[in-house]
Design an enzyme around this catalytic site. Structure first.
Site, PDB file in Angstrom:
ATOM      1  N   HIS A  53       0.840  -1.214   0.000  1.00  9.79           N
ATOM      2  CA  HIS A  53       0.000   0.000   0.000  1.00  9.79           C
ATOM      3  C   HIS A  53       0.870   1.256   0.000  1.00  9.79           C
ATOM      4  O   HIS A  53       1.211   1.787   1.050  1.00  9.79           O
ATOM      5  CB  HIS A  53      -0.896  -0.037   1.244  1.00  9.79           C
ATOM      6  N   HIS A  55       1.479   5.128  -1.902  1.00  6.36           N
ATOM      7  CA  HIS A  55       1.029   6.166  -2.832  1.00  6.36           C
ATOM      8  C   HIS A  55       2.259   6.836  -3.425  1.00  6.36           C
ATOM      9  O   HIS A  55       2.961   7.583  -2.727  1.00  6.36           O
ATOM     10  CB  HIS A  55       0.146   7.185  -2.119  1.00  6.36           C
ATOM     11  N   LEU A  56       2.536   6.534  -4.683  1.00  5.21           N
ATOM     12  CA  LEU A  56       3.715   7.126  -5.343  1.00  5.21           C
ATOM     13  C   LEU A  56       3.370   8.427  -6.066  1.00  5.21           C
ATOM     14  O   LEU A  56       4.262   9.147  -6.497  1.00  5.21           O
ATOM     15  CB  LEU A  56       4.335   6.120  -6.318  1.00  5.21           C
ATOM     16  N   ARG A  57       2.061   8.706  -6.205  1.00  2.00           N
ATOM     17  CA  ARG A  57       1.549   9.990  -6.692  1.00  2.00           C
ATOM     18  C   ARG A  57       1.802  10.283  -8.166  1.00  2.00           C
ATOM     19  O   ARG A  57       1.311  11.277  -8.677  1.00  2.00           O
ATOM     20  CB  ARG A  57       2.112  11.160  -5.858  1.00  2.00           C
ATOM     21  N   ASP A 300       0.799   2.522   3.762  1.00  3.84           N
ATOM     22  CA  ASP A 300      -0.111   3.587   3.326  1.00  3.84           C
ATOM     23  C   ASP A 300       0.658   4.911   3.243  1.00  3.84           C
ATOM     24  O   ASP A 300       0.137   5.974   3.608  1.00  3.84           O
ATOM     25  CB  ASP A 300      -1.327   3.714   4.240  1.00  3.84           C
TER      26      ASP A 300
END
Lengths: 430, 313
Positions: A53, A55-57, A300
């Protein structure tokens, strides 16, 4: 390159010599090739960590993070694989976007970047995305999630669970009833009442998990529950597993360590979704991690630019970074507490997430012939969390906290991506 | 001045006594003291609140401070950015104190503790969190009406009932803290959807105003304003039903004790939480509250700014 890791200890505490040749674990060193000797005295060797999980954006929110900076942070945290969440812009809901993420991840080359596909078009919760096309793409997407949003329509959730069975897929649910959490800001309870911040009741997570477990049983499909945060959620998952329902669950490092009272500072660095909960929930999550109810520690990791957090609480974005802190939190919770052992830590940080995602190059540890994806840690190193990490963002709740245990080397597909706590290539290409 | 809990009991009494003195100024022909000459007070209002803004403005002017009013509502920058940027801009222009009204809970605390500004910050209402000067003026009004020799006195033995939307009310939160600190017993009353159990008022929780009047026998009843959006969000079915069960009316007024008083922070919804007969009755101290508001705010500004006590508080 060929390496020999000398004097390391394995998860059982036995001294091992690890031979790496041509990117693979070798059972013994070949006589006719040269090896670089790496002294690993005092270090434990673990299977390379796998984050389910992240978030590499990128694409779309490169002001928060890029695949490159996120990969650097991952390597620094001991990760050899991360799962890139779908809430980018454009959303990862087509084969084209997931292949782009995979390709950039490979170009960066610090960690395997495994894309997660959106369940619904644009994360809008209305129409299934082309799950099959994403699965058949070069990205081989197996996990689908609208994370950030809950697939709250029960019919759509049922369809998604049924549909992914065609290719052994998994739906990873962000469990949050949107109606029960309208404008929600923090955990609902005495503290939210006192602070005048709208509450996010535990029930809003638990009711969705209960429903999804029943849908998973009905469809005989596979469910993964993202960022479990409450005691009752743990109980629901425990009961489902005892009935043989195919459900897996993750807990984040921050939900294992931090509690809701941090909101009293009104500092939005502690604003996260699902919110930080009570100490009793933290206890339940830790127990569940030890007893196997929770399968995985995930990060996350949710980078946000300074302006999204340098505000009043309600205006601020949800989320916190975590890639470089998950290991030390895992050590604190599983090892230093005396509750469990390094084998379990290796399981929740690597083997289990690799198995859930079907990544056959990850989580194999020291099995001869398998790709050398390894992490070496110093259990005794004391350090203090700094705001700045390799991530592009500094929304970091671990700043100033005292930690014990830190990642020293990371080896991804037989090459050092982190050596002596220095990232490969930071000076040249960033 | 960010929360009612910033003041210990002796300080609260000190502020109330000072406000009492200040109210004498408001009786004079020339309603002005030179105390804050040369100081600049900024009213930074991100929400409309004409009454509170005017009250602070008048208070600052009566102490001879310069006053700037900045209504940030509707500005093109997003809420969060404009809080930091606007406050810094106004401070750069020489503000000594920022009076902040903002829709987000904790915004005043955040402004004072984030290092954004050095000025004194006065919370004039932050979201659903607190409104400490309102609690001070309510306490002053209750003390004036119910205590024979108010100067130096607390409110021990007095029973105050707060009626209405406690959940979303900054007035209720500040009053629960401040009145408790002054020794009063406070009970809350309203529909269960709007009265959080976790605030644990010392006098208990009532879900019916009739029951609260009969069983709690309050000395002061503080009626809160009901926002119509609460009805739209199903916190209660209709305004009629709300008014019937939780509204103050002449019949309920007659069942209060002879010396009991009724307060309302304003603006009132006449006919909803309070009927005209109650609002205009001798028991109603609503206009005293308005008067005391100016005096209390003078006292707070004096307390924070006079004698270079301009540090954050």
């Amino acid at each position: 390159m060929n390496f020999i890791l000398e004097n390391a200890l394995d998860t059982k505490g036995r001294s091992v010599e690890v031979v790496i040749e041509g990117g693979l674990i070798a059972s013994r060193k070949s006589k006719d090739i040269d090896h670089e000797l790496v002294d690993c005295s005092g270090l434990h060797v673990l299977p390379g960590f796998v984050d389910l999980h992240t978030h590499l954006r990128e694409p779309g929110f490169e002001n928060s993070e890029t695949i490159r900076t996120g990969s650097m942070s991952a390597a620094a945290g001991g990760y050899t694989a991360v799962h890139a969440m779908a809430n980018t812009f454009p959303v990862a809901d087509t084969a084209g976007v997931v292949e782009q993420v995979l390709r950039i991840g490979k170009q960066v080359g610090l960690v395997h970047v495994q894309p997660i596909g959106a369940v619904t078009v644009g994360l809008a919760g209305e129409q299934l995305a082309e799950l099959g096309a994403m699965h058949d793409s070069a990205a081989r997407v197996r996990i689908f999630s609208d994370d950030g949003n809950c697939v709250h329509d029960p019919l759509l959730m049922r369809r998604a669970l049924e549909y992914v069975k065609g290719f052994d897929g998994i739906v990873a649910q962000h469990a949050q009833d949107p109606r029960l959490t309208k404008n929600a800001q923090m955990n609902e309870g005495a503290i939210s009442s006192r602070l005048g911040l709208a509450g996010w009741p535990a029930l809003a997570e638990e009711s969705i998990i209960a429903r999804d477990i029943m849908l998973t049983e009905l469809t005989a499909s596979r469910l993964h529950v993202c960022h479990v945060s409450t005691r009752r959620s743990v109980e629901l998952i425990r009961e489902a597993k005892s009935k043989g329902i195919q459900v897996t669950a993750e807990v984040t490092a921050h939900h294992l360590l931090l509690t809701e009272d941090l909101a009293e500072s009104y500092d939005p660095v502690y604003k996260v979704n699902p919110p930080l909960r009570k100490a009793d929930d933290v206890m339940a999550l830790r127990e569940a991690l030890v007893d196997g109810t929770i399968d995985v520690i995930a990060t996350d990791h949710a980078p946000h630019p300074k302006e999204s957090k340098d505000t009043d609480w309600a205006s601020a974005a949800f989320g916190m970074i975590g890639l470089e802190f998950a290991y030390t939190v895992a050590q604190q919770v599983l090892i230093d507490s005396g509750a469990s052992n390094l084998e379990r830590l290796a399981e929740v940080m690597s083997t289990a997430p690799a198995r859930i995602s079907g990544l056959d190059r990850q989580g194999k540890y020291l099995l001869p012939g398998s790709p050398a994806n390894l992490t070496l840690v110093n259990l005794g190193q004391a350090w203090v969390g700094e705001a700045k990490t390799h991530s592009k963002s500094s929304n970091n709740p671990y700043q100033g906290l005292d930690f014990k245990g830190r990642v020293v080397h990371t080896i991804f597909d037989g090459e050092f991506t982190l050596k002596d706590q220095t990232i490969r290539g930071t000076n040249t290409d960033v | 001045m960010l929360s009612a809990s910033d003041l210990a009991k002796p300080q609260i009494i000190e502020v109330l006594d000072l406000a009492h003195e200040m109210s004498d100024v408001n009786e004079r022909e020339i309603k002005k003291l030179p105390t804050l000459r040369g100081k600049t007070v900024v009213n930074l209002f991100f929400e409309d609140s004409t009454r509170t803004r005017i009250s602070f403005e008048l208070a600052a002017k009566r102490l001879s401070a310069d006053v700037i009013n900045f209504a940030a509502k509707g500005s093109s920058v997003s809420k969060g950015e404009s809080l930091k940027d606007t406050a810094q801009t106004l401070e750069a222009m020489g503000a000594d104190a920022i009076v902040l009204r903002h829709g987000s809970s904790g915004s005043a605390y955040r402004l004072a503790h984030s290092g954004w500004v050095q000025s004194a910050v006065i919370n004039a209402g932050d979201g659903s969190h607190e409104h400490p000067t309102q609690a001070l003026l309510d306490a002053m009004t209750i003390r004036q009406a119910l205590v024979t020799n108010p100067i130096g006195s607390d409110l021990s033995g007095k029973k105050v009932l707060i009626v209405g939307d406690i959940s979303h009310s900054r007035v209720a939160r500040s009053n629960l803290i401040l009145l408790k600190a002054l020794g009063a017993t406070v009970a809350t009353c309203g529909p269960a959807t709007l009265v959080p159990r976790s605030l644990e008022p010392s006098g208990g929780i009532f879900y019916s105003l009739d029951k609260a009047i009969d069983e709690f026998a309050p000395d002061a009843v503080l009626m809160l304003r009901i926002q119509s959006e609460r009805m739209e969000a199903s916190f209660f079915p209709t305004e009629r039903e709300y008014s019937r069960v939780w509204g103050m009316n002449s019949e309920r007024l007659s069942r209060l004790g002879d010396s009991a008083i009724v307060l309302h922070p304003g603006p009132m919804n006449r006919g909803l939480e309070i009927d005209a007969a109650s609002a205009d009755s001798p028991k109603s101290k609503i206009l005293d509250q308005v008067q005391n508001g100016v005096a209390v705010r003078m006292a707070v500004l004096f307390h924070l700014l006079a004698g270079d006590k301009g540090e954050k508080s």
